[in-house]
Design a protein around this motif. Structure first.
Motif, PDB file in Angstrom:
ATOM      1  N   LEU A  89       0.856  -1.194   0.000  1.00 10.47           N
ATOM      2  CA  LEU A  89       0.000   0.000   0.000  1.00 10.47           C
ATOM      3  C   LEU A  89       0.883   1.233   0.000  1.00 10.47           C
ATOM      4  O   LEU A  89       1.869   1.280   0.743  1.00 10.47           O
ATOM      5  N   GLU A  90       0.554   2.219  -0.828  1.00 13.64           N
ATOM      6  CA  GLU A  90       1.181   3.528  -0.700  1.00 13.64           C
ATOM      7  C   GLU A  90       0.216   4.341   0.144  1.00 13.64           C
ATOM      8  O   GLU A  90      -0.964   4.469  -0.185  1.00 13.64           O
ATOM      9  N   VAL A  91       0.721   4.846   1.245  1.00 14.35           N
ATOM     10  CA  VAL A  91      -0.117   5.567   2.198  1.00 14.35           C
ATOM     11  C   VAL A  91       0.165   7.052   2.037  1.00 14.35           C
ATOM     12  O   VAL A  91       1.291   7.491   2.256  1.00 14.35           O
ATOM     13  N   ILE A  92      -0.831   7.796   1.604  1.00 15.39           N
ATOM     14  CA  ILE A  92      -0.623   9.223   1.308  1.00 15.39           C
ATOM     15  C   ILE A  92      -1.394  10.080   2.302  1.00 15.39           C
ATOM     16  O   ILE A  92      -2.589   9.907   2.488  1.00 15.39           O
ATOM     17  N   ILE A  93      -0.648  10.971   2.935  1.00 11.73           N
ATOM     18  CA  ILE A  93      -1.236  11.933   3.869  1.00 11.73           C
ATOM     19  C   ILE A  93      -1.150  13.309   3.213  1.00 11.73           C
ATOM     20  O   ILE A  93      -0.129  13.630   2.597  1.00 11.73           O
ATOM     21  N   ARG A  94      -2.217  14.066   3.342  1.00  7.67           N
ATOM     22  CA  ARG A  94      -2.233  15.416   2.750  1.00  7.67           C
ATOM     23  C   ARG A  94      -2.699  16.455   3.760  1.00  7.67           C
ATOM     24  O   ARG A  94      -3.666  16.205   4.490  1.00  7.67           O
ATOM     25  N   ASN A  95      -2.028  17.597   3.741  1.00 13.49           N
ATOM     26  CA  ASN A  95      -2.430  18.737   4.562  1.00 13.49           C
ATOM     27  C   ASN A  95      -3.024  19.857   3.719  1.00 13.49           C
ATOM     28  O   ASN A  95      -3.795  20.671   4.209  1.00 13.49           O
ATOM     29  N   ALA A  97      -4.287  20.685  -0.571  1.00 13.75           N
ATOM     30  CA  ALA A  97      -4.585  20.051  -1.867  1.00 13.75           C
ATOM     31  C   ALA A  97      -3.453  20.281  -2.861  1.00 13.75           C
ATOM     32  O   ALA A  97      -2.930  21.394  -2.965  1.00 13.75           O
ATOM     33  N   ALA A  98      -3.077  19.235  -3.577  1.00 14.50           N
ATOM     34  CA  ALA A  98      -2.056  19.333  -4.627  1.00 14.50           C
ATOM     35  C   ALA A  98      -2.146  18.069  -5.485  1.00 14.50           C
ATOM     36  O   ALA A  98      -2.857  17.118  -5.127  1.00 14.50           O
ATOM     37  N   GLY A  99      -1.413  18.090  -6.587  1.00 14.40           N
ATOM     38  CA  GLY A  99      -1.224  16.896  -7.409  1.00 14.40           C
ATOM     39  C   GLY A  99      -2.510  16.184  -7.767  1.00 14.40           C
ATOM     40  O   GLY A  99      -3.486  16.800  -8.195  1.00 14.40           O
ATOM     41  N   SER A 100      -2.506  14.860  -7.588  1.00 14.67           N
ATOM     42  CA  SER A 100      -3.636  14.043  -8.051  1.00 14.67           C
ATOM     43  C   SER A 100      -4.915  14.357  -7.285  1.00 14.67           C
ATOM     44  O   SER A 100      -6.011  14.199  -7.813  1.00 14.67           O
ATOM     45  N   PHE A 101      -4.811  14.828  -6.043  1.00 12.10           N
ATOM     46  CA  PHE A 101      -6.013  15.187  -5.282  1.00 12.10           C
ATOM     47  C   PHE A 101      -6.734  16.349  -5.970  1.00 12.10           C
ATOM     48  O   PHE A 101      -7.956  16.310  -6.174  1.00 12.10           O
ATOM     49  N   ILE A 174       3.197  19.710   2.494  1.00 13.66           N
ATOM     50  CA  ILE A 174       1.907  19.700   1.793  1.00 13.66           C
ATOM     51  C   ILE A 174       1.303  18.302   1.793  1.00 13.66           C
ATOM     52  O   ILE A 174       0.153  18.101   2.171  1.00 13.66           O
ATOM     53  N   ASP A 175       2.073  17.324   1.359  1.00 12.35           N
ATOM     54  CA  ASP A 175       1.611  15.925   1.364  1.00 12.35           C
ATOM     55  C   ASP A 175       2.830  15.016   1.277  1.00 12.35           C
ATOM     56  O   ASP A 175       3.955  15.488   1.059  1.00 12.35           O
ATOM     57  N   PHE A 176       2.627  13.729   1.509  1.00  6.75           N
ATOM     58  CA  PHE A 176       3.748  12.781   1.398  1.00  6.75           C
ATOM     59  C   PHE A 176       3.203  11.363   1.333  1.00  6.75           C
ATOM     60  O   PHE A 176       2.049  11.099   1.655  1.00  6.75           O
ATOM     61  N   LYS A 177       4.083  10.468   0.903  1.00 10.31           N
ATOM     62  CA  LYS A 177       3.750   9.051   0.758  1.00 10.31           C
ATOM     63  C   LYS A 177       4.612   8.229   1.710  1.00 10.31           C
ATOM     64  O   LYS A 177       5.827   8.442   1.781  1.00 10.31           O
ATOM     65  N   LEU A 178       3.984   7.319   2.414  1.00 11.13           N
ATOM     66  CA  LEU A 178       4.729   6.404   3.289  1.00 11.13           C
ATOM     67  C   LEU A 178       4.493   4.965   2.847  1.00 11.13           C
ATOM     68  O   LEU A 178       3.479   4.644   2.230  1.00 11.13           O
ATOM     69  N   PRO A 195      12.587  14.347  -0.778  1.00 15.11           N
ATOM     70  CA  PRO A 195      11.869  15.200  -1.745  1.00 15.11           C
ATOM     71  C   PRO A 195      11.244  14.390  -2.895  1.00 15.11           C
ATOM     72  O   PRO A 195      10.419  14.921  -3.636  1.00 15.11           O
ATOM     73  N   ASP A 196      11.623  13.115  -3.038  1.00 15.73           N
ATOM     74  CA  ASP A 196      10.965  12.245  -4.022  1.00 15.73           C
ATOM     75  C   ASP A 196       9.554  11.874  -3.564  1.00 15.73           C
ATOM     76  O   ASP A 196       8.695  11.569  -4.396  1.00 15.73           O
ATOM     77  N   THR A 197       9.358  11.849  -2.261  1.00 12.50           N
ATOM     78  CA  THR A 197       8.108  11.271  -1.736  1.00 12.50           C
ATOM     79  C   THR A 197       7.260  12.264  -0.936  1.00 12.50           C
ATOM     80  O   THR A 197       6.216  11.886  -0.409  1.00 12.50           O
ATOM     81  N   CYS A 198       7.750  13.494  -0.828  1.00  8.10           N
ATOM     82  CA  CYS A 198       7.007  14.524  -0.082  1.00  8.10           C
ATOM     83  C   CYS A 198       6.862  15.757  -0.971  1.00  8.10           C
ATOM     84  O   CYS A 198       7.720  16.014  -1.808  1.00  8.10           O
ATOM     85  N   ARG A 199       5.793  16.525  -0.749  1.00 10.14           N
ATOM     86  CA  ARG A 199       5.742  17.865  -1.351  1.00 10.14           C
ATOM     87  C   ARG A 199       6.116  18.866  -0.274  1.00 10.14           C
ATOM     88  O   ARG A 199       5.477  18.907   0.781  1.00 10.14           O
ATOM     89  N   PHE A 200       7.180  19.612  -0.555  1.00 13.57           N
ATOM     90  CA  PHE A 200       7.658  20.658   0.350  1.00 13.57           C
ATOM     91  C   PHE A 200       7.500  21.995  -0.365  1.00 13.57           C
ATOM     92  O   PHE A 200       8.061  22.174  -1.451  1.00 13.57           O
ATOM     93  N   PHE A 219      11.006  18.280 -11.039  1.00 14.91           N
ATOM     94  CA  PHE A 219      11.335  17.324 -12.112  1.00 14.91           C
ATOM     95  C   PHE A 219      10.064  16.952 -12.889  1.00 14.91           C
ATOM     96  O   PHE A 219      10.034  17.028 -14.118  1.00 14.91           O
ATOM     97  N   ARG A 220       9.014  16.571 -12.150  1.00 13.34           N
ATOM     98  CA  ARG A 220       7.770  16.138 -12.801  1.00 13.34           C
ATOM     99  C   ARG A 220       7.233  17.197 -13.755  1.00 13.34           C
ATOM    100  O   ARG A 220       6.737  16.885 -14.827  1.00 13.34           O
ATOM    101  N   ARG A 221       7.308  18.465 -13.331  1.00 13.14           N
ATOM    102  CA  ARG A 221       6.660  19.554 -14.058  1.00 13.14           C
ATOM    103  C   ARG A 221       7.631  20.412 -14.863  1.00 13.14           C
ATOM    104  O   ARG A 221       7.260  21.496 -15.319  1.00 13.14           O
TER     105      ARG A 221
HETATM  106  N1  UDP Z   1       4.007  10.048  -4.163  1.00  5.41           N
HETATM  107  C1  UDP Z   1       5.068   9.176  -4.150  1.00  5.41           C
HETATM  108  N2  UDP Z   1       5.056   8.087  -4.994  1.00  5.41           N
HETATM  109  C2  UDP Z   1       4.021   7.842  -5.843  1.00  5.41           C
HETATM  110  C3  UDP Z   1       2.939   8.740  -5.857  1.00  5.41           C
HETATM  111  C4  UDP Z   1       2.960   9.832  -5.001  1.00  5.41           C
HETATM  112  O1  UDP Z   1       6.008   9.326  -3.386  1.00  5.41           O
HETATM  113  O2  UDP Z   1       4.072   6.837  -6.569  1.00  5.41           O
HETATM  114  C5  UDP Z   1       4.011  11.208  -3.261  1.00  5.41           C
HETATM  115  C6  UDP Z   1       4.188  12.523  -3.993  1.00  5.41           C
HETATM  116  O3  UDP Z   1       5.541  12.908  -4.010  1.00  5.41           O
HETATM  117  C7  UDP Z   1       3.364  13.483  -3.172  1.00  5.41           C
HETATM  118  C8  UDP Z   1       2.279  12.615  -2.533  1.00  5.41           C
HETATM  119  O4  UDP Z   1       2.754  11.288  -2.613  1.00  5.41           O
HETATM  120  O5  UDP Z   1       4.153  14.037  -2.134  1.00  5.41           O
HETATM  121  C9  UDP Z   1       0.942  12.731  -3.199  1.00  5.41           C
HETATM  122  O6  UDP Z   1       1.087  12.504  -4.566  1.00  5.41           O
HETATM  123  P1  UDP Z   1      -0.175  12.583  -5.560  1.00  5.41           P
HETATM  124  O7  UDP Z   1      -1.146  11.522  -5.205  1.00  5.41           O
HETATM  125  O8  UDP Z   1      -0.686  13.986  -5.576  1.00  5.41           O
HETATM  126  O9  UDP Z   1       0.394  12.131  -6.943  1.00  5.41           O
HETATM  127  P2  UDP Z   1       1.198  12.895  -8.077  1.00  5.41           P
HETATM  128  O10 UDP Z   1       0.537  14.200  -8.282  1.00  5.41           O
HETATM  129  O11 UDP Z   1       2.592  12.986  -7.550  1.00  5.41           O
HETATM  130  O12 UDP Z   1       1.081  11.954  -9.224  1.00  5.41           O
END
Ligand code: UDP
Length: 241
Positions: A89-95, A97-101, A174-178, A195-200, A219-221
């Motif tokens: 499971l990728e566990v995503i916590i958000r404080n 709104a950003a990205g896929s949310f 902002i948010d992060f994945k655990l 910084p790969d797994t968190c939004r700062f 990098f993504r954008r």
């Molecule tokens: N994230 C990650 N690995 C993934 C997908 C997301 O580490 O495979 C992290 C990402 O860096 C962000 C948070 O989880 O801090 C939420 O990401 P989101 O669901 O908004 O996805 P994204 O917009 O990055 O595709």
């Protein structure tokens, strides 16, 4: 501790066996991917920063009572960790709104939440890590009910600790994945925190129209200054020590 055979190669890390069956060595690469591997690149020095930063965070969280997989840093890119069975499971916590949310729910990036949110994705590259809920995770036997409860509690506890920690560095979390693993019957925090797994975002810029990302979004954008962002985070972390 020395590296034995390579057990696994992921997008950003390699994992090696050691002479101790309970431990493995994680080796961080500079390779960067995004969008489920569709975008590929190199972020020079990222492996060193993500290794050292992850270890700093894991040590700090351990001190605050969060069990983690961390054992010992060997050098710039290599760390001994407990050999866990990763809960898929990728566990995503958000404080905020950003990205896929923001995309999924039509909420502008930078909209603050009155309470943090949690979501799960099923770790499955072929399916593109689909969003699932706790019932789906149970139905698919990805984790037990107790494990899911433990994971939720630990993830929110990590958020409270990290939010406060980064506030002192003038950074909004902002948010992060655990990711979590099973080790000798216990759920422990695993994988990386970087910084790969968190939004700062630079503090105080989330409610303006243009925030400053200090993370992999550069990098993504294609925002430029990718290495600078990783270096800046690491500089603030080490200055704060
Ligand atoms: N994230 C990650 N690995 C993934 C997908 C997301 O580490 O495979 C992290 C990402 O860096 C962000 C948070 O989880 O801090 C939420 O990401 P989101 O669901 O908004 O996805 P994204 O917009 O990055 O595709």
């Amino acid at each position: 501790m020395e590296k034995k055979e390579q057990l696994y190669e992921g997008k950003a890390k390699k994992v090696y066996a050691t002479e101790n069956p309970d431990y493995v060595i994680v080796s961080y690469k500079d390779d960067a991917t995004a969008f489920n591997g569709l975008k590929k690149g190199t972020i020079v020095g990222k492996g060193v920063i993500n290794n050292k930063m992850t270890n700093m965070m894991m040590k700090m969280l351990e001190k605050k009572g969060v069990p983690t997989h961390f054992v010992e840093e060997i050098d710039d890119r290599n760390t001994v960790v407990k050999k866990v069975q990763i809960v898929p499971l990728e566990v995503i916590i958000r404080n905020v709104a950003a990205g896929s949310f923001s995309k999924r729910y039509g909420v502008p990036e930078g909209t603050a939440f009155s309470a943090p949110t949690i979501e799960f994705s099923y770790k499955n590259d072929e399916l593109g890590d689909p969003l699932i809920n706790g019932y789906h995770a149970l139905a698919l036997n990805l984790a037990t009910k107790d494990e899911i409860e433990t994971i939720k509690k630990m993830a929110f506890a990590v958020n409270d600790i990290m939010k406060e920690f980064f506030k002192h560095l003038n950074i909004d979390l902002i948010d992060f994945k655990l990711e979590f693993g099973r080790y000798k019957g216990q759920i422990v925090l695993a994988d990386e925190i970087s910084p790969d797994t968190c939004r700062f975002w630079e503090a105080g810029t989330w409610d303006t129209t243009k925030h400053t990302s200090l993370d992999k979004d550069r990098f993504r954008r294609d925002l430029g200054g990718v290495e600078d962002a990783y270096n800046e985070i690491f500089k603030r972390l080490t200055e704060g020590e």
